[in-house]
Design an enzyme around this catalytic site. Structure first.
Site, PDB file in Angstrom:
ATOM      1  N   GLU A  41       0.842  -1.196   0.000  1.00 32.77           N
ATOM      2  CA  GLU A  41       0.000   0.000   0.000  1.00 32.77           C
ATOM      3  C   GLU A  41       0.882   1.252   0.000  1.00 32.77           C
ATOM      4  O   GLU A  41       2.005   1.234   0.501  1.00 32.77           O
ATOM      5  CB  GLU A  41      -0.928   0.009   1.222  1.00 32.77           C
ATOM      6  N   LYS A  47      -9.687   2.009  -0.223  1.00 34.21           N
ATOM      7  CA  LYS A  47      -9.882   1.462   1.128  1.00 34.21           C
ATOM      8  C   LYS A  47     -11.158   2.026   1.732  1.00 34.21           C
ATOM      9  O   LYS A  47     -11.384   3.231   1.742  1.00 34.21           O
ATOM     10  CB  LYS A  47      -8.674   1.795   2.002  1.00 34.21           C
ATOM     11  N   CYS A  94      -4.461  -3.137   3.905  1.00 33.66           N
ATOM     12  CA  CYS A  94      -3.959  -3.175   5.284  1.00 33.66           C
ATOM     13  C   CYS A  94      -5.029  -3.621   6.287  1.00 33.66           C
ATOM     14  O   CYS A  94      -5.378  -4.778   6.372  1.00 33.66           O
ATOM     15  CB  CYS A  94      -3.387  -1.806   5.655  1.00 33.66           C
TER      16      CYS A  94
END
Length: 507
Positions: A260, A321, A370
């Site tokens: 990321e 995200k 993540c």
């Protein structure tokens, strides 16, 4: 006071031992034994005392399991140590309130039999875990079920998921506690313990794979190993971006995956010539790439994203995200002053929306950025059946914020549970460590050493099909587990008031 003096240090030790049951040690039997200690400690206690004991256990568990947050706050965020350490302790204390309330509920139920005691504890424990996982955006780090990514309870993952496993472990712990410290006036429930021990072994009697192979995809997972304190150093950015281009172009997989935010500069601020050079090998030929960057602008906000580049779609695929980390990625109301103490770039981000997979050959890839790795309920719709169902899960992360010890192994352990729950392989591309491949059985088949710059070249077998857990989670979310938890508590209360309880002569 004498009993309080024994139980407080005992439960502090028990909570710390509970953390030892997770990665990197993975002493899973210790998870059940530690929770059994808590179950024994609240048995027969008044609600207020039970709440205190639950809080003590939870605080020791979570403070020892989340201490690495201090690294991000102090070493990389610039927060003074005298504020960072209490901040971690305050977070652990706040999260421990869930367990405190759960143990007060156990005491309020006043169970009068071993079965009712075990049901009350199991239901209350599950309520606390679900509340921590979902309320206030959720923070389910080291939820109890993760300790069983190895061991006999792992076989339950495709049926009931991580929180269901945690509930079964709580049932075992409460039953063990009742055997060692029986309810007043009741015998030791050895038969109940034997029945509880059989439950985890049921999937092992008839192991079943609910998914089938979709072939293999050759992948290259990049680990640039850029130190977090230097990632945004203006004097290093140009050199690091040049090194990334060399590493990306040298990779030979059909799909190349970066961590990321591998680009320290948001996409809209990049030199267009650099972006075109970086992605040129994937706009023609038969290869593709997933590249971590920030998309957006100063007006609309920035989204922690993954850009997919392929000959068919150019760089038109993006995934943003959606599940953001409080304080690190969005600012809760009233806490701007606290976040401003940490000098973290892009600390207040916008949420992404897209769930569609990125297609490479016969494989459909579902990105997870993540922290999203912890929320299986968010990805359940992506791992069911149908033409858009993902065959491979791809987690891109940058754990350099938190150092090396414990956090990398724990996050990899969470990936193993996701793979078990959905019987999908899960690959990880990280900046400094835990770059790895987990197969659909939850086994780590390849991993790069931490704090090394390298590329992991692997052949990953995709899978299609839906596990029972994926089916009911996609249809109803976690609500069935909430119902089970409440039913256990209500059954314990009903047993307390049951009219068939033994009466005296003439009664």
């Amino acid at each position: 006071m004498k009993r309080l003096g024994f139980w407080t240090p005992a439960l502090l030790a028990g909570g710390a031992l509970h953390t030892a049951s997770f990665a990197p040690l993975e002493w899973w039997p210790l998870q059940i034994l530690a929770v059994a200690l808590l179950a024994a400690g609240v048995q027969g206690a008044a609600p207020r005392l039970a709440a205190w004991r639950g809080f003590v256990f939870g605080f020791a568990w979570l403070s020892s399991g989340l201490w690495w947050l201090y690294i991000s706050m102090h070493e990389y965020g610039g927060m003074p140590a005298l504020l960072a350490a209490p901040a971690v302790a305050l977070l652990a204390a706040a999260l421990s309130l869930y367990l405190a309330g759960a143990m007060a509920l156990v005491a309020w139920c006043r169970p009068t039999s071993p079965t009712a005691t075990a049901l009350a504890f199991t239901g209350a424990w599950l309520l606390a875990e679900l509340a921590r996982a979902q309320w206030l955006t959720g923070f389910p780090w080291i939820a109890s079920g993760y300790a069983h990514s190895s061991g006999p309870l792992a076989g339950l993952a495709p049926w009931i998921g991580v929180y269901g496993i945690g509930a079964v472990a709580a049932l075992l712990a409460a039953t063990l506690a009742a055997c060692l410290r029986p309810v007043a006036g009741a015998g030791r429930p050895w038969a109940l313990l034997a029945l509880a021990l059989l439950l985890p072994g049921l999937p092992a009697l008839a192991p079943r794979e609910f998914t089938v192979s979709t072939g293999t995809l050759h992948m290259s997972l990049l680990q640039p190993n850029v130190p977090q304190d230097l990632k945004f150093d203006p004097d290093r950015i140009a050199a690091d971006m040049a090194a990334l281009q060399v590493q990306l172009h040298a990779a030979r997989g059909q799909l190349v995956v970066t961590p990321e935010s591998v680009l320290p500069v948001p996409r809209d601020r990049l030199d267009e010539g650099y972006w075109q050079q970086l992605t040129a090998p994937f706009r023609a030929g038969g290869r593709a790439a997933l590249i971590g960057t920030f998309l957006g602008n100063d007006n609309d906000g920035y989204v922690n994203s993954v850009v997919g580049v392929s000959p068919a779609g150019g760089d038109g695929y993006t995934y943003g995200k959606r599940h953001l980390l409080p304080f690190g990625e969005f600012v809760p109301p009233g806490f701007r002053w606290f976040v401003d103490l940490m000098q973290i770039p892009l600390g207040d981000q916008a949420r992404g929306h897209r769930e569609a997979p990125f297609t490479v050959g016969a494989q459909r890839l579902r990105p997870l950025v993540c922290y999203e790795n912890l929320f299986g309920e968010d990805m359940a719709a992506s791992v069911g059946e149908g033409p858009q169902a993902a065959t491979i899960l791809v987690n891109v992360s940058n754990l350099a914020w938190f150092g090396r010890w414990m956090v990398q192994d724990q996050d990899l352990q969470f990936s193993r549970l996701r793979a078990l729950e959905f019987q999908r392989p899960l690959v990880r591309a990280t900046n400094t460590g835990s770059t790895a491949v987990v197969d659909h059985r939850g086994v780590v088949t390849a991993r790069l050493p931490a704090e090394t710059q390298a590329t992991l070249d692997v052949a990953v077998e995709g899978r299609r099909g839906a596990t029972p857990y994926a089916r009911w989670l996609g249809a109803a979310g976690l609500w069935p587990l909430w119902a089970v938890a409440l039913a256990c508590v209500m059954a314990a209360v009903a047993a307390r008031a049951a009219p068939w309880r033994r009466r005296g002569p003439g009664g």
